[in-house]
Design a protein around this motif. Sequence first.
Motif, short mmCIF file in Angstrom:
data_model
loop_
_atom_site.label_atom_id
_atom_site.label_comp_id
_atom_site.label_asym_id
_atom_site.label_seq_id
_atom_site.Cartn_x
_atom_site.Cartn_y
_atom_site.Cartn_z
N GLU A 6 -11.55 10.88 -3.17
CA GLU A 6 -11.84 9.65 -3.77
C GLU A 6 -11.81 8.71 -2.02
OE1 GLU A 6 -9.10 7.28 -6.29
OE2 GLU A 6 -8.97 9.19 -7.47
N PRO A 7 -12.58 8.12 -1.52
CA PRO A 7 -12.32 8.04 -0.09
C PRO A 7 -11.36 7.28 -0.17
CG PRO A 7 -13.59 6.31 -1.69
CD PRO A 7 -13.30 7.45 -1.94
N GLN A 8 -10.23 7.06 0.76
CA GLN A 8 -9.38 5.77 1.76
C GLN A 8 -9.67 5.16 1.89
OE1 GLN A 8 -6.47 9.71 3.24
NE2 GLN A 8 -5.66 8.80 1.39
N LEU A 19 -3.26 0.92 4.85
CA LEU A 19 -4.24 2.74 4.37
C LEU A 19 -3.77 2.69 3.10
CD1 LEU A 19 -2.87 4.48 7.90
CD2 LEU A 19 -5.20 3.95 7.63
N GLN A 20 -4.89 2.78 2.59
CA GLN A 20 -4.64 3.47 1.03
C GLN A 20 -4.47 4.75 0.27
OE1 GLN A 20 -8.19 2.42 -1.83
NE2 GLN A 20 -6.31 2.13 -3.50
N SER A 25 -1.10 3.69 -3.83
CA SER A 25 -0.27 3.36 -3.01
C SER A 25 -0.85 2.50 -1.37
CB SER A 25 0.88 3.96 -2.95
OG SER A 25 1.20 5.40 -2.11
N TRP A 26 0.05 2.25 -0.62
CA TRP A 26 0.01 1.09 0.72
C TRP A 26 0.83 2.21 2.18
CZ3 TRP A 26 -5.33 -0.53 0.72
CH2 TRP A 26 -5.85 -0.90 0.39
N LEU A 27 0.59 2.35 2.87
CA LEU A 27 0.95 2.34 3.80
C LEU A 27 0.40 1.75 5.77
CD1 LEU A 27 3.33 4.27 6.02
CD2 LEU A 27 0.89 5.89 6.74
N VAL A 28 1.74 1.20 5.41
CA VAL A 28 1.40 0.28 6.76
C VAL A 28 2.43 -0.16 7.77
CG1 VAL A 28 1.58 -2.82 6.50
CG2 VAL A 28 1.29 -1.78 4.09
#
Length: 68
Positions: A6-8, A19-20, A25-28
């Motif tokens: 899956e594309p990030q 960043l998904q 979840s997300w990295l901020v």
Amino acid sequence: MGINQEPQYAVRYRGFVLLQQKNHSWLVRPERSPMTLLPFRTPTCSLADVKALVDWRLEQEQSLLSAA
């Protein structure tokens, strides 16, 4: 023949890169230094929820600075 991944997604928002992750979840992370907020991860949520969380954390940071 290729691996189906899956594309990030990476989204810029108010000086942060969102960043998904594979588990949605997300990295901020801040785009540059000096960092006003440290990098953090979110639970699984939508992009709108991540943006609201960033806004809330920035608002909390501003209220702490004005109180000092």
